[in-house]
Design an enzyme around this catalytic site. Structure first.
Site, PDB file in Angstrom:
ATOM      1  N   PRO A  92      19.748  51.905 156.599  1.00 20.28           N
ATOM      2  CG  PRO A  92      20.125  50.877 154.636  1.00 20.28           C
ATOM      3  CD  PRO A  92      20.744  51.124 155.680  1.00 20.28           C
ATOM      4  N   GLY A  98      20.765  45.223 160.193  1.00 25.94           N
ATOM      5  CA  GLY A  98      21.058  45.245 161.526  1.00 25.94           C
ATOM      6  C   GLY A  98      20.505  46.492 162.349  1.00 25.94           C
ATOM      7  CB  SER A  99      18.295  49.377 161.094  1.00 28.04           C
ATOM      8  OG  SER A  99      16.918  49.209 161.310  1.00 28.04           O
ATOM      9  CB  ALA A 101      20.793  44.638 166.388  1.00 29.43           C
ATOM     10  CB  ALA A 102      22.470  49.067 164.877  1.00 29.14           C
ATOM     11  CG  ASP A 143      21.050  41.237 163.193  1.00 24.24           C
ATOM     12  OD1 ASP A 143      21.960  40.358 162.632  1.00 24.24           O
ATOM     13  OD2 ASP A 143      20.025  42.069 162.622  1.00 24.24           O
TER      14      ASP A 143
HETATM   15  O1  PMV Z   1      18.183  39.471 156.724  1.00 24.84           O
HETATM   16  P1  PMV Z   1      19.053  39.414 157.927  1.00 24.84           P
HETATM   17  O2  PMV Z   1      20.111  40.213 157.877  1.00 24.84           O
HETATM   18  O3  PMV Z   1      18.328  39.474 159.232  1.00 24.84           O
HETATM   19  O4  PMV Z   1      19.669  37.989 157.886  1.00 24.84           O
HETATM   20  C1  PMV Z   1      19.073  36.595 157.960  1.00 24.84           C
HETATM   21  C2  PMV Z   1      19.699  35.607 158.109  1.00 24.84           C
HETATM   22  C3  PMV Z   1      19.250  34.143 157.998  1.00 24.84           C
HETATM   23  O5  PMV Z   1      20.183  33.258 157.808  1.00 24.84           O
HETATM   24  C4  PMV Z   1      18.675  34.114 156.343  1.00 24.84           C
HETATM   25  C5  PMV Z   1      18.123  33.936 158.686  1.00 24.84           C
HETATM   26  C6  PMV Z   1      18.707  33.659 160.240  1.00 24.84           C
HETATM   27  O6  PMV Z   1      18.037  33.990 161.127  1.00 24.84           O
HETATM   28  O7  PMV Z   1      19.785  33.725 160.527  1.00 24.84           O
END
Ligand code: PMV
Length: 310
Positions: A92, A98-99, A101-102, A143
């Site tokens: 999703p 990580g969509s 990047a994937a 990611d």
């Molecule tokens: O929501 P995601 O999976 O992109 O993760 C964000 C992670 C944070 O630590 C909140 C922000 C970051 O840039 O690392």
């Protein structure tokens, strides 16, 4: 070759979101129940076929700028003819899985497969981070590394990635709140809290960093119950940083009431996904059923350490 194919996993952050922004370590897992496949074939002009858009690449919407730029770069670097790219994804979008990047990993792999060229992990990450810069401005790179690999990653800003083996038995559950994650917004809110009260906020962040390092030891020493406790402790701190919300809190409570060893939000918070840990598959199933009954839009289960492909 007239065609090429590439795959990639979704990812989840197990521990260390938000504190990673302040230089603390974070652990991310490749999450294989969600994945993406890209197929490349020769074509008379560049065409994209995806769930969001089907048509000439030049006419793809702004939200697909990352794919457009990546393809142009790859075609330029290897002087290739135009391509048709078909993307099938079960990850999703905008849920912290990580969509983007994937998709970039899968496209880069498909491109090198099509060209029959070897692709080192380093070169793969270079192309993916190039696309991620367009999607996220200033990506940490976590990611890209998690979606391209098959092992957990310990990530710390300004340090090299460290992968480590999963030596823990258990089942990881992911549930989608159905609400877009608000990473940019929550990262900004934590920064404001830090400015207003750096003592309390700094303390919460330091504790999150310590919990992450303990979680790594728990994974290496097969201590699932302890890892669950650490996840619960991290969730307390994330809630104190005010990056959780009622929907996440409710799903986390339901997971714990249904036998989870621990549960927490994952990623930016205020939407996105939550994760839970279960010792066995039947408990994991019981938890996903309860989460669905409580309004989770989608749920997935992955047995830790069991991977189908890299
Ligand atoms: O929501 P995601 O999976 O992109 O993760 C964000 C992670 C944070 O630590 C909140 C922000 C970051 O840039 O690392």
């Amino acid at each position: 070759k007239s065609s090429g194919e590439g795959n990639a996993n979704g990812k989840i952050i197990l521990m260390g979101e938000h504190s990673v922004v302040y230089g603390k370590p974070a652990i991310a897992f490749p999450f294989q129940p969600t994945h993406v496949t890209a197929e490349i074939t020769d074509h008379i002009y560049d065409v994209l076929r995806s769930g969001y858009f089907v048509g000439p690449l030049a006419k793809a919407p702004k939200s697909l700028e990352n794919i457009k730029t990546l393809i142009h770069q790859l075609r330029h670097d290897f002087s290739t003819p135009p391509v048709q790219i078909t993307i099938s994804s079960t990850i999703p979008a905008e849920r912290g899985m990580g969509s983007s990047a994937a998709v970039a990993v899968a496209i880069t792999r498909a491109f090198f497969d099509w060209q029959n060229l070897p692709l080192s992990h380093e070169l793969l990450l270079t192309y993916v981070n190039y696309a991620e810069k367009i999607s996220h401005g200033n990506p940490s790179g976590i990611d890209a590394a998690a979606t391209a690999g098959d092992e957990p990653i310990l990530f710390q800003k300004s340090a090299a990635f460290e992968t480590f083996p999963i030596n823990i038995s258990g089942f990881l559950i992911v549930a989608d709140t159905g609400v877009k994650g608000k990473t940019r917004q929550t990262v900004k809110a934590v920064a404001q809290r830090f400015e207003q009260d750096n003592k309390t906020t700094g303390h919460l962040i330091n504790e999150l960093g310590d919990l992450t390092l303990k979680a790594k030891k728990a994974i290496l020493n097969n201590q699932a119950a302890y890892l669950g406790e650490l996840m619960n402790a991290a969730q307390k701190n994330l809630a104190a940083l005010q990056v959780s919300d009622q929907t996440l809190d409710n799903l986390i409570m339901v997971a714990n009431q249904n036998g989870a060893l621990g549960a927490k939000l994952t990623g930016g918070g205020k939407g996105g996904c939550m994760i839970a840990l279960a010792s066995d598959y039947s408990t994991a199933k019981k938890i996903t059923t309860a989460l669905t009954n409580q309004g989770a839009k989608a749920t997935w289960i992955q047995e830790l350490g069991v991977y189908q492909y890299a």
